[in-house]
Scaffold this active site. Structure first.
Site, PDB file in Angstrom:
ATOM      1  N   TYR A  26       0.899  -1.152   0.031  1.00 38.78           N
ATOM      2  CA  TYR A  26      -0.005   0.039  -0.089  1.00 38.78           C
ATOM      3  C   TYR A  26       1.106   1.115   0.091  1.00 38.78           C
ATOM      4  CZ  TYR A  26      -3.751  -3.323   0.973  1.00 38.78           C
ATOM      5  OH  TYR A  26      -4.496  -4.241   0.830  1.00 38.78           O
ATOM      6  N   TYR A 154     -13.458  -7.167   5.193  1.00 40.03           N
ATOM      7  CA  TYR A 154     -12.177  -7.277   4.448  1.00 40.03           C
ATOM      8  C   TYR A 154     -11.327  -8.755   4.642  1.00 40.03           C
ATOM      9  CZ  TYR A 154      -7.153  -7.195   3.531  1.00 40.03           C
ATOM     10  OH  TYR A 154      -5.931  -7.404   2.695  1.00 40.03           O
ATOM     11  N   ASP A 255     -14.056 -16.260   8.526  1.00 39.17           N
ATOM     12  CA  ASP A 255     -12.614 -15.724   8.267  1.00 39.17           C
ATOM     13  C   ASP A 255     -12.227 -15.159   9.710  1.00 39.17           C
ATOM     14  OD1 ASP A 255     -10.302 -14.152   7.774  1.00 39.17           O
ATOM     15  OD2 ASP A 255     -11.221 -13.041   6.145  1.00 39.17           O
ATOM     16  N   LYS A 284      -2.224 -15.185  10.261  1.00 36.38           N
ATOM     17  CA  LYS A 284      -1.499 -14.311  10.959  1.00 36.38           C
ATOM     18  C   LYS A 284      -0.962 -14.810  12.410  1.00 36.38           C
ATOM     19  CE  LYS A 284      -4.090 -10.220   9.410  1.00 36.38           C
ATOM     20  NZ  LYS A 284      -2.866  -9.522   8.909  1.00 36.38           N
TER      21      LYS A 284
END
Length: 432
Positions: A26, A154, A255, A284
């Site tokens: 990003y 997201y 998720d 993660k």
């Protein structure tokens, strides 16, 4: 040239090459935001090349739950690398992967009995979506080729994952014309501890009831919507989603890449509602931030439905699937978490966040404060200038990485009260 001057020059040269060759996430290459060189890390501290130490409030994007340079995880990696660091998973197995899969089945919500390993959260979501589609293809119901999800969500940066991120306010809205089109229900409005209002799920109910013949699955982030807005919502909403999926013959994908392994105050956020999804995504924190690894779990029904179909197998196979080094560290990380009183520790962090973040509400620039588990969110009234605010945070000896209007912390679980207080005081000073 003395050693200090030489080190400063080397650091400057490295950062110049970084801007010349490296494309950070990003970031713009035409107007790059300066990066900070980290030379070592220990506990909750990142050490910069110039000698400054920063308290990491981000857990390196939410994964280093045990902090950096942990001796137990270090040893697990060292032991495994002397045995085998990688071997293909096609036709070969090994103890770290088998142990990890057995462990994940044991600790996740009931009914998730099969584990597919991959190497990143976005891929875990791709795998979950492909599982859902292949399940219905195998049942001869090829018309069930769409997904239902929530706004403000997201799920990752790859194409299938992008297609279920918020299409208007999400980071991937400019790809609206090239990703597959799916169905979006309004983001839940009822808070975690607020009284349930059935109207909150009315539009979701209408979509799933009228489109069930087209829907392969619902995909959502349970209780905590992460990078789409850092929002927390009622467990009752999640419970109703499970009921509606069962009623209308639609699979449920949870998720938990951001919420898994204790971040929300439960080991997995689905536990807030006491539900089990048909498919679960993890990533993660699975290795404590040491290695890239992810997992997609599914029920016996889903796996059998896929494998008894035309293909006779699940059509996916990452090169680094089941990487032994990553699996060994994941086993050590999970054991380390479960052997601690992690629930009390998360409660400690939540209590301190709640108490010390109250003062932020008085700032004119702040719109709202939210806390759940080891997550603290400061929603600003206007978007922050990332380059400018990052520089000020570093000057305060803290590492915080805001996005949009959101300044938030997800610290390592090992952070002390003193370190967390220092982190929050630094944020307050910058925002004030």
């Amino acid at each position: 040239m003395n050693s200090i001057t030489k080190t400063a020059q080397q650091n400057a040269e490295l950062l110049q090459k970084d801007q010349q060759f490296v494309w950070h996430p990003y970031s713009s290459l035409s107007d790059p935001i300066p990066a900070y060189e980290v030379v070592s890390a220990s506990g909750v501290y990142l050490k910069l090349a110039d000698g400054r130490e920063l308290i990491d409030g981000m857990s390196s994007w939410w994964c280093t739950i045990h902090g950096y340079n942990h001796p137990v995880l270090n040893q697990a990696a060292k032991d495994q690398i002397d045995r085998v660091s990688h071997v293909m998973f096609g036709g070969i197995t090994h103890a770290p992967a088998v142990e990890l899969c057995e462990k994940l089945v044991a600790i996740t919500p009931s009914g998730l009995d099969k584990v597919f390993l991959s190497d990143s959260g976005s891929v875990a979501v791709e795998v979950a979506i492909k599982m859902a589609f292949q399940y219905w293809i195998s049942q001869g119901q090829t018309q069930k080729s769409q997904l239902l999800t929530l706004r403000s969500g997201y799920h990752g940066d790859t194409f299938a994952a992008m297609s279920v991120c918020d299409p208007k306010t999400g980071m991937h809205h400019m790809f609206d014309q090239v990703v597959n089109k799916h169905h979006f229900a309004p983001a839940p409005q009822t808070g975690v501890y607020e009284e349930w209002n059935e109207e909150d799920i009315a539009e979701f109910t209408e979509i799933i009831s009228t489109r069930s013949d087209q829907l392969a699955a619902v995909i959502l982030e349970p209780i905590v919507q992460g990078a789409g807005g850092m929002r927390f919502y009622s467990p009752h909403y999640l419970k109703r989603v499970r009921e509606l999926c069962d009623q209308h013959n639609v699979l449920l994908i949870a998720d938990e890449i951001a919420t898994g392994f204790g971040r929300s105050g439960k080991l997995f956020a689905c536990e807030w509602a006491g539900i089990s999804p048909d498919i679960l995504c993890l990533g993660k924190a699975i290795t404590g931030g040491y290695m890239t690894l992810a997992a997609t779990l599914c029920s016996e029904e889903v796996s059998r439905g896929i494998c008894e179909g035309e293909a006779g197998c699940f059509m996916h196979g990452p090169t680094f699937m089941g990487n032994p080094l990553a699996c060994a560290v994941a086993n050590a990380s999970i054991d380390l978490l479960l052997s601690s009183d992690w629930q009390a520790n998360i409660q400690r962090i939540e209590t301190l966040l709640s108490a010390q973040m109250e003062v932020f509400s008085a700032l004119d620039s702040v719109d709202e404060i939210r806390v759940l588990g080891a997550i603290g969110v400061i929603q600003m009234k206007e978007p922050v200038n990332l380059a400018e605010i990052q520089k000020k945070f570093v000057a305060e000896g803290i590492w915080v990485r805001p996005f949009g209007k959101l300044v938030y912390v997800m610290p390592p679980y090992i952070i002390s009260d003193r370190e967390l207080t220092t982190l929050l005081r630094g944020i307050y000073k910058v925002l004030a």
